[in-house]
Write a protein that holds these residues in place. Structure first.
Motif, PDB file in Angstrom:
ATOM      1  N   ASP A 265       0.767  -1.263  -0.022  1.00  0.00           N
ATOM      2  CA  ASP A 265      -0.139  -0.074   0.080  1.00  0.00           C
ATOM      3  C   ASP A 265       1.265   0.787  -0.277  1.00  0.00           C
ATOM      4  O   ASP A 265       1.320   1.613   1.093  1.00  0.00           O
ATOM      5  CB  ASP A 265      -0.534   0.204   1.257  1.00  0.00           C
ATOM      6  CG  ASP A 265      -2.067   1.198   1.417  1.00  0.00           C
ATOM      7  OD1 ASP A 265      -2.043   2.139   0.596  1.00  0.00           O
ATOM      8  OD2 ASP A 265      -3.278   1.016   1.869  1.00  0.00           O
ATOM      9  N   GLU A 267       0.212   4.267  -0.195  1.00  0.00           N
ATOM     10  CA  GLU A 267      -0.287   5.386  -0.380  1.00  0.00           C
ATOM     11  C   GLU A 267       0.157   5.388   1.363  1.00  0.00           C
ATOM     12  O   GLU A 267       0.376   6.524   1.774  1.00  0.00           O
ATOM     13  CB  GLU A 267      -1.425   5.946  -0.303  1.00  0.00           C
ATOM     14  CG  GLU A 267      -1.875   7.172  -0.329  1.00  0.00           C
ATOM     15  CD  GLU A 267      -3.459   7.161  -0.911  1.00  0.00           C
ATOM     16  OE1 GLU A 267      -3.847   6.278  -0.823  1.00  0.00           O
ATOM     17  OE2 GLU A 267      -3.495   8.847  -0.400  1.00  0.00           O
ATOM     18  N   GLU A 268       0.136   4.711   1.551  1.00  0.00           N
ATOM     19  CA  GLU A 268      -0.292   4.931   3.274  1.00  0.00           C
ATOM     20  C   GLU A 268       0.874   4.359   4.273  1.00  0.00           C
ATOM     21  O   GLU A 268       1.739   5.382   4.877  1.00  0.00           O
ATOM     22  CB  GLU A 268      -1.025   2.881   4.093  1.00  0.00           C
ATOM     23  CG  GLU A 268      -0.891   3.183   5.158  1.00  0.00           C
ATOM     24  CD  GLU A 268      -0.901   1.859   5.764  1.00  0.00           C
ATOM     25  OE1 GLU A 268      -1.841   0.500   5.382  1.00  0.00           O
ATOM     26  OE2 GLU A 268      -0.769   1.256   6.863  1.00  0.00           O
ATOM     27  N   ILE A 269       2.438   3.708   3.181  1.00  0.00           N
ATOM     28  CA  ILE A 269       3.395   3.784   3.679  1.00  0.00           C
ATOM     29  C   ILE A 269       3.869   5.204   3.441  1.00  0.00           C
ATOM     30  O   ILE A 269       4.703   5.856   4.751  1.00  0.00           O
ATOM     31  CB  ILE A 269       4.346   3.249   3.048  1.00  0.00           C
ATOM     32  CG1 ILE A 269       3.496   1.140   3.674  1.00  0.00           C
ATOM     33  CG2 ILE A 269       5.747   2.819   3.139  1.00  0.00           C
ATOM     34  CD1 ILE A 269       4.482   0.432   2.249  1.00  0.00           C
ATOM     35  N   LYS A 271       2.769   8.489   3.301  1.00  0.00           N
ATOM     36  CA  LYS A 271       1.825   9.174   4.262  1.00  0.00           C
ATOM     37  C   LYS A 271       2.466   8.736   5.565  1.00  0.00           C
ATOM     38  O   LYS A 271       2.555  10.225   7.009  1.00  0.00           O
ATOM     39  CB  LYS A 271       0.746   8.670   4.210  1.00  0.00           C
ATOM     40  CG  LYS A 271      -0.342  10.119   3.386  1.00  0.00           C
ATOM     41  CD  LYS A 271      -1.634   9.463   2.904  1.00  0.00           C
ATOM     42  CE  LYS A 271      -2.129  10.655   1.906  1.00  0.00           C
ATOM     43  NZ  LYS A 271      -3.412  10.071   2.203  1.00  0.00           N
ATOM     44  N   LYS A 272       3.099   7.256   5.932  1.00  0.00           N
ATOM     45  CA  LYS A 272       2.878   7.132   7.441  1.00  0.00           C
ATOM     46  C   LYS A 272       4.740   7.579   7.700  1.00  0.00           C
ATOM     47  O   LYS A 272       5.009   8.487   8.958  1.00  0.00           O
ATOM     48  CB  LYS A 272       3.730   5.729   7.630  1.00  0.00           C
ATOM     49  CG  LYS A 272       3.733   5.597   8.584  1.00  0.00           C
ATOM     50  CD  LYS A 272       2.617   3.902   8.789  1.00  0.00           C
ATOM     51  CE  LYS A 272       1.408   3.670   9.465  1.00  0.00           C
ATOM     52  NZ  LYS A 272       1.298   2.179   9.166  1.00  0.00           N
ATOM     53  N   GLU A 329       7.753  -1.258   7.965  1.00  0.00           N
ATOM     54  CA  GLU A 329       7.631   0.485   9.283  1.00  0.00           C
ATOM     55  C   GLU A 329       8.748   0.734  10.756  1.00  0.00           C
ATOM     56  O   GLU A 329      10.090   1.414   9.875  1.00  0.00           O
ATOM     57  CB  GLU A 329       6.750   0.951  10.106  1.00  0.00           C
ATOM     58  CG  GLU A 329       6.206   2.196   9.930  1.00  0.00           C
ATOM     59  CD  GLU A 329       4.838   2.788  10.475  1.00  0.00           C
ATOM     60  OE1 GLU A 329       4.210   1.868  11.341  1.00  0.00           O
ATOM     61  OE2 GLU A 329       4.761   3.558  11.316  1.00  0.00           O
TER      62      GLU A 329
END
Ligand code: SF4
Length: 344
Positions: A265, A267-269, A271-272, A329
């Motif tokens: 994903d 976008e999720e990574i 943004k994080k 992460e």
């Protein structure tokens, strides 16, 4: 090179880096709320803050606000030149007057006399919504520029040259043409902005085109990205705009748009990790797959690319390791911190 103008501790023009401005939207008389917003703006990267001074109470509040903040303050004046004088006496680091509504020449020159005494610069800022009638015979971008330049001449007549000029339109092309016109006529530093640019998306698009075009041509010494709503967003966009133009160092995340090959994903990574990356000078690539991801992300300091079984972490195009999705992460943050430490 344009003249240098000092606004508190910030220099506008004279080859100084392009500075970021914004404006509070709290009532200036509410000292506590205004100070809180100024601190938020400063933390986001704002370097000069403008406050509306609609009355004498606001001009007096400026003094209390100034005692509580460490960022240069600009008093925004419309209609009544006495508010400009009162603001200077209460500690404003710069005054903005609007040629469209400040009135007679003697009023402008009266402000100049006090500004001169206190060594405070004046921005002459014309707006497409308030072009004086006598300039309507000109094409709009010229009218916008000439309205500001007439006020500049009024100031020069009394020997005042501590000037910043701006001409803002809601229209991108008008803003560009008006500023090119001003840049060709005077060598005072130029404050850039698209006025009443709109809500977030349109404001970002209009400001990026107008300011980006002008800044790449070497026109513009300080900027305000005008967005309806929270002014902190203006500062974030202004910072990213300057980084994207190569006018300021700063971290950035590049990310692929994803397609059917994406294994993570993106976008999720992205943004994080963005808040951490933005505190660095690193470029970090987040790519959906290894098919194109490693090659396309090889110019980044660090990159990640999804695979069927995990995520590849690479540095300058060289694979360092493959980690599981769940460990990504943690691993990425560790690598970011160690690369940051190497560079400091
Ligand atoms: Fe698609 Fe991979 Fe390119 Fe992302 S990097 S757009 S997932 S091919």
């Amino acid at each position: 090179m344009r003249k240098a103008v000092r606004v508190g501790k910030v220099i506008i023009g004279g080859g100084s880096p392009v500075s970021i401005q914004s404006m509070t939207n709290t009532p200036t008389v509410d000292v506590e709320k205004t100070v809180q917003q100024i601190v938020e703006l400063q933390m986001a990267g704002c370097e000069i803050v403008r406050l509306a001074i609609p009355d004498f109470e606001s001009a007096k509040a400026l003094k209390q606000i100034k005692e509580k903040v460490s960022i240069p303050l600009v008093a925004d004046i419309h209609f009544d030149h006495r508010l400009a004088i009162e603001s200077i006496k209460n500690g404003a680091d710069k005054i903005r007057i609007n040629p469209g509504n400040i009135g007679a020449k003697w009023k402008v020159q009266e402000v100049a006399r006090v500004a001169s005494e206190y060594k405070v610069p004046i921005r002459v800022g014309s707006n497409s919504g308030s072009i004086p009638k006598e300039f309507e015979k000109y094409e709009r971008s010229v009218a916008l520029a000439e309205a500001a330049l007439r006020e500049v001449r009024y100031l020069e007549e009394v020997g005042f040259e501590n000037i910043v000029v701006s001409a803002k339109s809601t229209d991108v092309l008008e803003t560009i043409k008006a500023n090119e016109y001003i840049a060709s006529k005077v060598d005072y530093p130029i404050h850039l902005g698209v006025t009443e640019a709109g809500t977030y998306e349109m404001a970002v698009i209009k400001s990026s085109i107008a300011l980006g075009y002008l800044l790449l041509k070497g026109i513009g010494d300080t900027i305000r990205v005008s967005i309806a709503g929270d002014p902190v967003k203006e500062v974030v966009v202004a910072k990213k705009l300057l980084i994207a133009l190569g006018l300021r160092k700063g971290g950035q995340v590049i990310a692929c748009p994803t397609c059917a090959r994406a294994e993570i994903d993106v976008e999720e990574i992205a943004k994080k990790i963005e808040p951490l990356v933005e505190k660095t000078n690193l470029t970090v690539a987040v790519m959906g797959c290894v098919v194109n991801g490693i090659g396309e992300g090889k110019h980044a300091d660090i990159g990640v690319a999804g695979t069927k079984s995990g995520v590849v972490i690479f540095r300058k195009g060289e694979i360092l390791k493959t980690v599981s999705h769940t460990d990504l992460e943690k691993e990425l943050m560790e690598l970011l911190n160690s690369v940051m430490n190497e560079k400091t």
